[in-house]
Design an enzyme around this catalytic site. Structure first.
Site, PDB file in Angstrom:
ATOM      1  N   GLU A   1      57.364  11.128  39.703  1.00 48.44           N
ATOM      2  CA  GLU A   1      57.341  11.840  40.978  1.00 48.44           C
ATOM      3  C   GLU A   1      58.648  12.610  41.145  1.00 48.44           C
ATOM      4  O   GLU A   1      59.704  12.008  41.305  1.00 48.44           O
ATOM      5  CB  GLU A   1      57.190  10.810  42.102  1.00 48.44           C
ATOM      6  CG  GLU A   1      57.021  11.405  43.470  1.00 48.44           C
ATOM      7  CD  GLU A   1      57.128  10.349  44.557  1.00 48.44           C
ATOM      8  OE1 GLU A   1      58.028   9.487  44.492  1.00 48.44           O
ATOM      9  OE2 GLU A   1      56.307  10.404  45.496  1.00 48.44           O
TER      10      GLU A   1
ATOM     11  N   GLU B   1      54.607   0.750  50.374  1.00 48.12           N
ATOM     12  CA  GLU B   1      53.998   2.096  50.348  1.00 48.12           C
ATOM     13  C   GLU B   1      54.920   2.959  49.501  1.00 48.12           C
ATOM     14  O   GLU B   1      55.961   3.411  49.990  1.00 48.12           O
ATOM     15  CB  GLU B   1      53.903   2.671  51.771  1.00 48.12           C
ATOM     16  CG  GLU B   1      53.019   1.897  52.710  1.00 48.12           C
ATOM     17  CD  GLU B   1      51.542   2.051  52.395  1.00 48.12           C
ATOM     18  OE1 GLU B   1      51.171   3.040  51.725  1.00 48.12           O
ATOM     19  OE2 GLU B   1      50.767   1.180  52.807  1.00 48.12           O
TER      20      GLU B   1
ATOM     21  N   CYS C   1      54.541  12.194  50.053  1.00 48.32           N
ATOM     22  CA  CYS C   1      54.131  11.190  49.053  1.00 48.32           C
ATOM     23  C   CYS C   1      52.778  11.520  48.450  1.00 48.32           C
ATOM     24  O   CYS C   1      52.518  11.216  47.298  1.00 48.32           O
ATOM     25  CB  CYS C   1      54.125   9.804  49.673  1.00 48.32           C
ATOM     26  SG  CYS C   1      53.112   9.702  51.147  1.00 48.32           S
TER      27      CYS C   1
ATOM     28  N   LYS D   1      64.990  -0.228  59.842  1.00 49.62           N
ATOM     29  CA  LYS D   1      66.032   0.497  59.115  1.00 49.62           C
ATOM     30  C   LYS D   1      65.462   1.810  58.607  1.00 49.62           C
ATOM     31  O   LYS D   1      64.739   1.859  57.612  1.00 49.62           O
ATOM     32  CB  LYS D   1      66.557  -0.305  57.917  1.00 49.62           C
ATOM     33  CG  LYS D   1      67.879   0.282  57.439  1.00 49.62           C
ATOM     34  CD  LYS D   1      68.127   0.111  55.970  1.00 49.62           C
ATOM     35  CE  LYS D   1      67.755   1.296  55.132  1.00 49.62           C
ATOM     36  NZ  LYS D   1      68.361   2.582  55.456  1.00 49.62           N
TER      37      LYS D   1
HETATM   38  P1  NAD Z   1      64.057   5.390  48.922  1.00 47.40           P
HETATM   39  O1  NAD Z   1      63.328   4.338  48.164  1.00 47.40           O
HETATM   40  O2  NAD Z   1      65.283   5.954  48.325  1.00 47.40           O
HETATM   41  O3  NAD Z   1      64.491   4.836  50.362  1.00 47.40           O
HETATM   42  C1  NAD Z   1      63.560   4.373  51.294  1.00 47.40           C
HETATM   43  C2  NAD Z   1      64.263   3.458  52.275  1.00 47.40           C
HETATM   44  O4  NAD Z   1      64.707   2.296  51.584  1.00 47.40           O
HETATM   45  C3  NAD Z   1      65.503   4.074  52.914  1.00 47.40           C
HETATM   46  O5  NAD Z   1      65.594   3.651  54.249  1.00 47.40           O
HETATM   47  C4  NAD Z   1      66.622   3.477  52.081  1.00 47.40           C
HETATM   48  O6  NAD Z   1      67.855   3.420  52.748  1.00 47.40           O
HETATM   49  C5  NAD Z   1      66.070   2.091  51.855  1.00 47.40           C
HETATM   50  N1  NAD Z   1      66.663   1.362  50.728  1.00 47.40           N
HETATM   51  C6  NAD Z   1      67.246   1.865  49.610  1.00 47.40           C
HETATM   52  N2  NAD Z   1      67.658   0.864  48.811  1.00 47.40           N
HETATM   53  C7  NAD Z   1      67.317  -0.289  49.424  1.00 47.40           C
HETATM   54  C8  NAD Z   1      67.465  -1.655  49.096  1.00 47.40           C
HETATM   55  N3  NAD Z   1      68.047  -2.060  47.968  1.00 47.40           N
HETATM   56  N4  NAD Z   1      67.002  -2.594  49.955  1.00 47.40           N
HETATM   57  C9  NAD Z   1      66.373  -2.215  51.082  1.00 47.40           C
HETATM   58  N5  NAD Z   1      66.220  -0.936  51.471  1.00 47.40           N
HETATM   59  C10 NAD Z   1      66.682   0.022  50.628  1.00 47.40           C
HETATM   60  O7  NAD Z   1      62.981   6.507  49.253  1.00 47.40           O
HETATM   61  P2  NAD Z   1      63.249   7.905  49.964  1.00 47.40           P
HETATM   62  O8  NAD Z   1      63.924   8.798  48.982  1.00 47.40           O
HETATM   63  O9  NAD Z   1      63.863   7.677  51.303  1.00 47.40           O
HETATM   64  O10 NAD Z   1      61.752   8.401  50.221  1.00 47.40           O
HETATM   65  C11 NAD Z   1      61.009   9.098  49.278  1.00 47.40           C
HETATM   66  C12 NAD Z   1      59.995   8.171  48.640  1.00 47.40           C
HETATM   67  O11 NAD Z   1      59.153   7.600  49.631  1.00 47.40           O
HETATM   68  C13 NAD Z   1      59.071   8.909  47.699  1.00 47.40           C
HETATM   69  O12 NAD Z   1      58.914   8.155  46.523  1.00 47.40           O
HETATM   70  C14 NAD Z   1      57.766   8.978  48.472  1.00 47.40           C
HETATM   71  O13 NAD Z   1      56.624   9.083  47.668  1.00 47.40           O
HETATM   72  C15 NAD Z   1      57.803   7.687  49.217  1.00 47.40           C
HETATM   73  N6  NAD Z   1      56.902   7.746  50.369  1.00 47.40           N
HETATM   74  C16 NAD Z   1      55.720   7.041  50.315  1.00 47.40           C
HETATM   75  C17 NAD Z   1      54.829   7.108  51.367  1.00 47.40           C
HETATM   76  C18 NAD Z   1      53.518   6.373  51.334  1.00 47.40           C
HETATM   77  O14 NAD Z   1      52.822   6.357  52.331  1.00 47.40           O
HETATM   78  N7  NAD Z   1      53.144   5.747  50.223  1.00 47.40           N
HETATM   79  C19 NAD Z   1      55.149   7.884  52.495  1.00 47.40           C
HETATM   80  C20 NAD Z   1      56.359   8.573  52.522  1.00 47.40           C
HETATM   81  C21 NAD Z   1      57.230   8.495  51.455  1.00 47.40           C
END
Ligand code: NAD
Length: 493
Positions: free
Chosen positions: A383, A248, A282, A173
């Site tokens: 963040e 992550e 990130c 997803k």
């Molecule tokens: P997000 O948490 O909003 O969404 C991430 C994913 O989770 C999306 O596919 C979203 O649709 C899904 N999602 C949302 N609610 C959910 C739920 N209740 N159940 C299951 N899936 C759900 O994050 P984002 O805004 O897409 O990404 C940005 C974040 O990702 C930042 O905090 C960034 O630091 C982090 N990030 C971390 C790394 C790492 O390697 N640690 C790498 C890239 C991004």
């Protein structure tokens, strides 16, 4: 229509709903894709379950799995420009960056192809001549792979490649904002010859399709990359069925500059650390920690350079960075900056949207630097995930380490100094999954990536990134069985 990919078949959403994908650089329509819901997730999980329990994939040799991953890498090389354009249209990032991303993605598939048969098991000395004792690795089963929008296919590749290398089946997803490259990936996996049902794709909003993927009893593992708040809810929803879990999450990463650093390089990389991809990284170095003796001069030059950063769309050759992913995300960043100013931060540059008709329809925000910051401010602690740099000072090594570690996060950080001993001491004391010394941002697929503290747990890449997708089984084979007579059957009544 391409969109949901379940059991080797492209399909619409069960609800027939669709979503328009629009480019964050100008609002133009990129694609219309199915918008899945819980029913679609259930169907995809059932397909992955069947493919795992009854299909050939988990039993394929590591050589066959490696060959498939190499074929995907070949297709990435063939379609590099197409994939780079898909990533840029969905994210708004410059196409030159997306090309680097595609090279990285290719390297990730080749890395896990090379590891597919690695450390597949060992014989253990049981201390008995009548016993053969060995440890073997097996695929975990059905994996839910959930990825974010900032590096859509790269973050996805960190999950898909090891999951396949270890013999799992999965439901992917991607973020609802950036589905295009995941659709390409499913086509590539099909072309590479992956059996139907091994790879499944559901699209849709996280709160709609996500919970089924993280709580369903037929899912064995959840690997999630995204924000801290979502990570917490996923951890809770995976708990009742005790799934294997890797999170992550975000970071608030310190970039520590000592007075004896190579000033020119530290300045140059301090900009890259935080303003690359408009800070939507990130591991972005969004917290600058400068030694007090060089603070004024260093920050003044940084501000001067930040003001020259050129902003533009993905295909603007002059642009050095691009838009934010959405209006809602820009609102969030603006709120963090306002909160920082209200808490006493000083606006050194930025803090506004760029002016000009070329920015119409896009979600742009100026590179922003806030001075006079301290670890108590929300803009420092949380963040913002945008082009916002907060500046703090420190006096000496102990102060630098204490300030840098004063965070709930522990994803990455950097230290700049020409004193090699100090560099190693500080790197050793930072509570982070990645530390750069006199550099910022590079990574290689051969090295593990992941967080300490609330940046998550589990590791991607390296060897550990494969082991996340393997179960470990001990097989004890008594080759000369005889009764132990522990319970000797005597009648003592
Ligand atoms: P997000 O948490 O909003 O969404 C991430 C994913 O989770 C999306 O596919 C979203 O649709 C899904 N999602 C949302 N609610 C959910 C739920 N209740 N159940 C299951 N899936 C759900 O994050 P984002 O805004 O897409 O990404 C940005 C974040 O990702 C930042 O905090 C960034 O630091 C982090 N990030 C971390 C790394 C790492 O390697 N640690 C790498 C890239 C991004």
């Amino acid at each position: 229509m391409t969109g949901l990919f379940v059991d080797g078949t492209w399909r619409e959403a069960a609800s027939r709903r669709t979503r328009e994908i629009r480019c964050p650089a100008d609002g133009s329509l990129v694609a219309t894709v199915p918008e899945g819901g819980p029913e679609d997730s259930k169907m995809a999980i059932a397909a992955a379950r069947r493919a795992f329990d009854q299909g050939p994939w988990p039993a394929t040799s590591s050589l066959e799995r490696a060959a498939l991953l190499h074929r995907v890498a070949d297709l990435l090389e063939r379609d590099k420009e197409t994939v780079a354009r898909l990533e840029s249209l969905d994210t708004g990032k410059r196409v030159v960056e997306s090309r680097y991303d595609v090279d990285d993605i290719t390297a990730v598939f080749r890395h896990f192809a090379g590891l597919a048969g690695a450390e597949s098991g060992r014989v253990v000395d049981a201390g008995r001549a009548d016993v053969v004792s060995r440890v073997v690795h097996e695929p975990v089963g059905v994996c839910s792979l959930i990825s974010p929008w900032n590096y859509p296919l790269l973050q996805t590749a960190w999950k898909v490649a090891p999951a396949l290398a270890a013999g799992n089946t999965f439901v992917l997803k991607p973020s609802e904002l950036t589905p295009s490259s995941s659709i390409w990936l499913m086509q590539a996996l099909e072309e590479a010859g992956l059996p139907a049902g091994v790879a499944n794709l559901v699209l849709g909003a996280g709160p709609d399709v996500g919970p089924t993927l993280t709580e369903h009893p037929d899912v064995d593992l959840v690997s999630f990359t995204g924000g801290l708040v979502t990570g917490r809810s996923i951890m809770a929803s995976a708990a009742p069925t005790v799934k294997k879990l890797a999170l992550e999450l975000g970071g608030k990463n310190p970039n520590i500059v000592f007075a004896d650093a190579d000033r020119e390089t530290a300045l140059d990389l301090a900009l890259t650390a935080v303003f690359l991809h408009s800070g939507q990284v990130c591991s972005a170095g969004a917290r600058l920690l400068v030694q007090d003796t060089i603070h004024d001069e260093f920050v003044a030059e940084l501000v001067r350079r930040a003001e020259r950063i050129r902003i533009g769309g993905p295909f603007d050759d002059d642009a050095e960075t691009g838009p934010l992913i959405s209006a809602a995300h820009r609102d969030k960043i603006e709120a963090y900056v306002a909160a920082g100013l209200a808490e006493g931060a000083e606006l050194l540059t930025g803090g506004a949207r760029p002016q000009g008709t070329q920015y119409d329809g896009g979600f742009y925000y100026l590179p922003t630097i806030l001075g006079s910051c301290h670890a108590g401010m929300s803009v420092v602690r949380e963040e913002s995930f945008g082009p916002v740099l907060t500046v703090e000072t420190f006096t000496d090594e102990d102060d630098a380490v204490a300030t840098a570690n004063d965070s709930i996060y522990g994803l990455a950080g950097a230290v700049w100094t020409s004193n090699a001993g100090r560099a190693e001491r500080v790197a050793g004391r930072l509570r982070m999954g990645t530390v750069w010394i006199n550099d910022y941002h590079p990574y290689v697929p051969q090295a593990e990536w992941g967080g300490y503290k609330q940046s998550g747990f589990g590791r991607e890449l390296g060897l550990a990134g494969l082991e996340e997708y393997r179960e470990t089984k001990h097989i004890w084979h008594n080759i000369d069985p005889s009764p132990q007579a522990w319970f000797d059957g005597k009648d003592v009544s």
